[in-house]
Design a protein around this motif. Structure first.
Motif, mmCIF file in Angstrom:
data_model
loop_
_atom_site.group_PDB
_atom_site.id
_atom_site.type_symbol
_atom_site.label_atom_id
_atom_site.label_comp_id
_atom_site.label_asym_id
_atom_site.label_seq_id
_atom_site.Cartn_x
_atom_site.Cartn_y
_atom_site.Cartn_z
ATOM 1 N N THR A 2 0.830 -1.206 0.000
ATOM 2 C CA THR A 2 0.000 0.000 0.000
ATOM 3 C C THR A 2 0.864 1.255 0.000
ATOM 4 O O THR A 2 0.628 2.195 -0.771
ATOM 5 C CB THR A 2 -0.927 0.015 1.227
ATOM 6 O OG1 THR A 2 -1.793 -1.126 1.176
ATOM 7 C CG2 THR A 2 -1.769 1.286 1.275
ATOM 8 N N MET A 3 1.886 1.269 0.853
ATOM 9 C CA MET A 3 2.756 2.441 0.923
ATOM 10 C C MET A 3 3.554 2.617 -0.363
ATOM 11 O O MET A 3 3.805 3.752 -0.791
ATOM 12 C CB MET A 3 3.689 2.332 2.129
ATOM 13 C CG MET A 3 2.974 2.448 3.481
ATOM 14 S SD MET A 3 1.906 3.914 3.623
ATOM 15 C CE MET A 3 3.090 5.236 3.291
ATOM 16 N N GLU A 4 3.944 1.518 -0.996
ATOM 17 C CA GLU A 4 4.680 1.638 -2.256
ATOM 18 C C GLU A 4 3.806 2.272 -3.333
ATOM 19 O O GLU A 4 4.268 3.122 -4.113
ATOM 20 C CB GLU A 4 5.186 0.277 -2.711
ATOM 21 C CG GLU A 4 6.025 0.301 -3.990
ATOM 22 C CD GLU A 4 7.300 1.121 -3.842
ATOM 23 O OE1 GLU A 4 7.756 1.680 -4.861
ATOM 24 O OE2 GLU A 4 7.844 1.208 -2.715
ATOM 25 N N ASP A 5 2.544 1.886 -3.390
ATOM 26 C CA ASP A 5 1.628 2.496 -4.345
ATOM 27 C C ASP A 5 1.531 4.008 -4.114
ATOM 28 O O ASP A 5 1.510 4.799 -5.064
ATOM 29 C CB ASP A 5 0.234 1.871 -4.232
ATOM 30 C CG ASP A 5 0.151 0.487 -4.856
ATOM 31 O OD1 ASP A 5 1.072 0.117 -5.608
ATOM 32 O OD2 ASP A 5 -0.832 -0.222 -4.578
ATOM 33 N N ILE A 6 1.456 4.402 -2.844
ATOM 34 C CA ILE A 6 1.331 5.828 -2.518
ATOM 35 C C ILE A 6 2.627 6.566 -2.819
ATOM 36 O O ILE A 6 2.635 7.630 -3.444
ATOM 37 C CB ILE A 6 0.924 5.997 -1.043
ATOM 38 C CG1 ILE A 6 -0.494 5.456 -0.813
ATOM 39 C CG2 ILE A 6 1.003 7.477 -0.622
ATOM 40 C CD1 ILE A 6 -0.905 5.402 0.638
ATOM 41 N N GLN A 7 3.758 5.998 -2.390
ATOM 42 C CA GLN A 7 5.049 6.659 -2.584
ATOM 43 C C GLN A 7 5.459 6.709 -4.054
ATOM 44 O O GLN A 7 6.322 7.502 -4.435
ATOM 45 C CB GLN A 7 6.131 5.957 -1.764
ATOM 46 C CG GLN A 7 5.921 6.006 -0.246
ATOM 47 C CD GLN A 7 5.917 7.421 0.309
ATOM 48 O OE1 GLN A 7 4.873 7.972 0.634
ATOM 49 N NE2 GLN A 7 7.090 8.023 0.408
#
Length: 496
Positions: free
Chosen positions: A166-171
């Motif tokens: 999830t964080m990779e998608d956002i970052q």
């Protein structure tokens, strides 16, 4: 007397040297060694790795205790510091990250003064690696153990909020507004606005997960607040510095000056956005937390010399255009009532032909959720599914129809009532969320689910932060659902 942060830094400020932000912001090029300055700045560390009796937590506890003991008339008083957030915090617009970085900076300096530890740096809660409220905030008798909270020591943040994918998608988002929230003319009371994915998913959801006071604009009363926002700031550092994405260069944003904060002596101070942008370069750094998927450490790959440091300084000061261009808006539904009892489907549906055409053009696809009436309580979050009418709170996020999530934060009415008429307004009239769905569309295409001429329902599922928690809110109202098509290149591979 109000002093600028530049003046305060030159005069002194614990570990901050005489160069301070002032030297960088003023454009001074005759620095002895900017690279050495950067290497020696204070380090914000993962609170879960700290010695319970070590200097960092000892200083933090001493500062909290001392601030709680100050007179109510002292601007450094613990409650007074929380009221800064109640009265002034911008949420749901692009001042969100810069305002909170300045807030952390001013608070950190007060902690140094009140604890007597001039090297103190705020710790951060790495909720990607440790998705439970860290142990130091549960020690009996500790000033860091605050009540009320809804979370317990064994509570775990649900998947799809702070986990690495999830964080990779956002970052990986490249546009400042879709990442950091949308353009507004002012932190509060301006026009424009809308909630980006960093704010709408991990930020808002962690506030709601901890619950209690953390779910309100008085959330800084809970000492875990500051470590949560240090993690949000670490995400911004990762996005902007390690990954090299540009902040906006719009003068409305870059030219803004914050006057809401107080220095270590309790005097009013001013902080410009240009100073805010350079703080992680000069005034502090993080101990290289992995955010999203593993990659090169913060600053290490980009800086090996003073010349590299000067180049990075210029990049941070310059920024770039951020317009979040929308080439197409496709209405999906209007006047949708979402309740917390059962999943809610949009009356209209997404055309598979439109999704396929955008995938062929490698465009980005977002679902825009414009809120007409927010919930009475922020005690749940919302998962979005594409083409899965039977989705429930138990449907795993590994399901290919899952697109993402968002959560609510704060209570505008409570803020207004606390401050009286004409105060406490939200930053804009809009409460919009966006959820990226191009990855979902690509997964469905790969599975053969995007058949020509078909339509896919959008399902919004309200989910409690823990299965055993009672949800008091009955739901919320959506004014409009739209499919947004952006020319920003998608990370998804082109269809074969």
């Amino acid at each position: 007397m109000t002093q600028s942060v530049s003046r305060r830094l030159v005069v002194g400020g614990g570990a901050v040297t005489a160069l301070g932000v002032a030297g960088l912001v003023s454009g001074c090029d005759k620095l002895e060694d900017l690279f050495t300055q950067i290497q020696n700045r204070p380090v914000r560390k993962n609170v879960a790795t700290l010695d319970p009796n070590g200097p960092e937590l000892t200083a933090y506890k001493a500062a909290v205790t001392a601030m709680r003991g100050l007179s109510a008339s002292d601007n450094r008083n613990w409650t007074k510091q929380a009221e800064i957030h109640l009265n002034h915090c911008p949420h749901g617009n692009w001042f969100f990250l810069s305002w909170h970085r300045a807030y952390l900076y001013a608070f950190e300096a007060i902690c140094r003064q009140m604890s007597g530890d001039t090297t103190f740096a705020l710790p951060y809660w790495n909720w990607q690696a440790q998705p439970s409220v860290p142990a130091p905030f549960w020690v009996a008798g500790s000033p860091l153990n605050y009540s009320p909270r809804s979370a317990t020591p064994t509570s775990v943040i649900p998947p799809g909020i702070t986990d690495p994918p999830t964080m990779e998608d956002i970052q990986s988002l490249t546009d400042f507004q879709s990442y950091a929230s949308y353009a507004s003319t002012a932190p509060r009371g301006g026009t424009g606005g809308g909630t980006g994915e960093l704010e709408g998913t991990p930020h808002n959801s962690v506030h709601g997960f901890v619950g209690g006071t953390m779910g309100t604009y008085m959330s800084p009363l809970d000492p875990v607040f500051w470590t949560h926002h240090c993690m949000i700031d670490a995400c911004w550092v990762d996005w902007n510095i390690r990954r090299g994405h540009q902040n906006t260069n719009d003068p409305v944003w870059t030219g803004y000056t914050f006057t809401d904060f107080f220095d270590r002596a309790g005097d009013p101070m001013t902080i410009t956005t240009s100073q805010v942008l350079l703080m992680p370069l000069l005034n502090y750094r993080y101990d290289d937390p992995v955010i999203g998927e593993p990659g090169p450490g913060e600053l290490k790959a980009a800086m090996r010399s003073n010349a590299d440091a000067q180049a990075l300084k210029k990049t941070l000061e310059t920024g770039g255009p951020s317009t979040f261009k929308i080439t197409q808006r496709v209405p999906v539904a209007q006047g949708l009532e979402v309740n917390t009892v059962r999943p809610t489907q949009a009356a209209a549906k997404l055309s598979t032909d439109a999704l396929t055409a955008s995938l062929d053009r490698r465009e980005r696809l977002f679902l825009s959720v414009a809120i007409a009436k927010p919930p009475a309580e922020n005690d749940f979050f919302v998962r979005v599914f594409v083409g899965k009418p039977d989705a429930t709170a138990q449907t795993p996020i590994t399901d290919p129809h899952y697109a993402g999530s968002f959560a609510f934060f704060g209570d505008d009415d409570a803020a207004a009532n606390a401050l009286g008429a004409g105060h406490g307004q939200h930053m804009t009239a809009k409460r919009n969320f966006i959820v990226g769905i191009d990855s979902t569309a690509a997964a469905l295409s790969k599975a053969g689910a995007l058949k020509g001429g078909a339509e896919l329902p959008i399902t919004l599922v309200t989910v409690p932060f823990e299965p055993q928690r009672a949800v008091k809110s009955t739901g919320f109202s959506v004014g409009q659902l739209e499919l947004l098509v952006s020319p920003e290149p998608s990370s998804e591979p082109a269809k074969q």
